[in-house]
Scaffold this active site. Structure first.
Site, PDB file in Angstrom:
ATOM      1  N   GLU A   2      -7.530  14.943   1.812  1.00 50.68           N
ATOM      2  CA  GLU A   2      -7.174  16.269   2.319  1.00 50.68           C
ATOM      3  C   GLU A   2      -7.283  17.331   1.235  1.00 50.68           C
ATOM      4  O   GLU A   2      -7.727  18.449   1.486  1.00 50.68           O
ATOM      5  CB  GLU A   2      -5.746  16.245   2.880  1.00 50.68           C
ATOM      6  CG  GLU A   2      -5.329  17.539   3.541  1.00 50.68           C
ATOM      7  CD  GLU A   2      -3.951  17.449   4.182  1.00 50.68           C
ATOM      8  OE1 GLU A   2      -3.556  18.431   4.820  1.00 50.68           O
ATOM      9  OE2 GLU A   2      -3.283  16.402   4.031  1.00 50.68           O
ATOM     10  N   ARG A  57      -1.365  -1.989  -2.808  1.00 51.26           N
ATOM     11  CA  ARG A  57      -0.604  -2.959  -2.025  1.00 51.26           C
ATOM     12  C   ARG A  57      -1.486  -3.947  -1.281  1.00 51.26           C
ATOM     13  O   ARG A  57      -0.987  -4.948  -0.762  1.00 51.26           O
ATOM     14  CB  ARG A  57       0.373  -2.224  -1.103  1.00 51.26           C
ATOM     15  CG  ARG A  57       1.540  -1.639  -1.900  1.00 51.26           C
ATOM     16  CD  ARG A  57       2.628  -1.096  -0.989  1.00 51.26           C
ATOM     17  NE  ARG A  57       2.256   0.177  -0.405  1.00 51.26           N
ATOM     18  CZ  ARG A  57       2.442   1.357  -1.010  1.00 51.26           C
ATOM     19  NH1 ARG A  57       2.934   1.408  -2.229  1.00 51.26           N
ATOM     20  NH2 ARG A  57       2.101   2.468  -0.402  1.00 51.26           N
TER      21      ARG A  57
END
Length: 224
Positions: A144, A107
């Site tokens: 993560e 984006r």
């Protein structure tokens, strides 16, 4: 696009509990963003900002349970609001002698080229692996649950060129830090990072790898 690394990692980095790089498959790996407190650059009050915030849709539990996804596609359906967002960025960066705008996949590609054209700068796409056809320079960074990577064409940036990094959302700063490292390894002078949306709980200490982050609106955590 927006960040997926562990938000707790940023809190630890701000408290000095972790920072540095390791090597993985010959690429630099960002192990922890360098985030410093009280260095946020939050857009000042502007009547256009409320319209921008109102145009962003929240989609609960996407792409996984517990995530409140801030969807900018609804903003893109409103040309006047989309233009307002681009204009605010352009007003900030016009006259800052920026030679290139680097947009983070995906984006960042929406806002980056429009900003680049308006300020007379070139646009550099920072892409995921195996998306660019030429010789690339890569920066791997820790998420993560694994790693990710950004790539840029060799020769896209000249030494000491002033660069603005653009993405839609900053949450933890992992992807932005990787972009900063990638560009600086190529010799660029990174001026600032610009994001449409920033997480409220992190907005008061945005400085990543010593570079300020400019955020237009806070992320939304409820469904409209």
């Amino acid at each position: 696009m927006g960040e997926e690394a562990n938000c707790n990692a940023v809190m630890e980095a701000a408290n000095g509990n972790g920072n540095g790089k390791v090597k993985e498959n010959g690429h630099a790996v960002v192990a922890m963003p360098d985030v410093k407190a009280d260095d946020a650059v939050v857009a000042p009050a502007d009547p256009r900002l409320q319209g921008i915030s109102d145009a962003i849709r929240v989609v609960p539990h996407f792409p996984k349970p517990g995530i409140m996804f801030n969807d900018i596609t609804t903003l893109l359906l409103r040309p006047g609001v989309f233009k307002d967002a681009v204009d605010i960025f352009v007003e900030r960066y016009r006259g800052m002698d920026i030679a290139a705008v680097a947009g983070i996949e995906a984006r960042g590609f929406i806002f980056g080229p429009a900003i680049a054209l308006a300020i007379g700068a070139k646009f550099i796409p920072l892409r995921k692996p195996k998306k660019l056809p030429g010789e690339v320079i890569s920066e791997t960074y820790v998420l993560e649950y694994g790693t990710d990577c950004l790539e840029m064409h060799v020769g896209a940036i000249e030494p000491r060129e002033r660069v603005l990094i653009v993405d839609d959302l900053v949450a933890t700063g992992g992807t932005l830090c990787a972009a900063i490292n990638l560009l600086e390894r190529a010799g660029a002078d990174v001026v600032e990072c610009a994001c449409l949306i920033g997480l409220p709980k992190f907005k008061d200490f945005y400085k990543l790898n010593g570079k300020p982050v400019y955020v237009l609106v806070e992320s939304l955590e409820y469904e409209k």
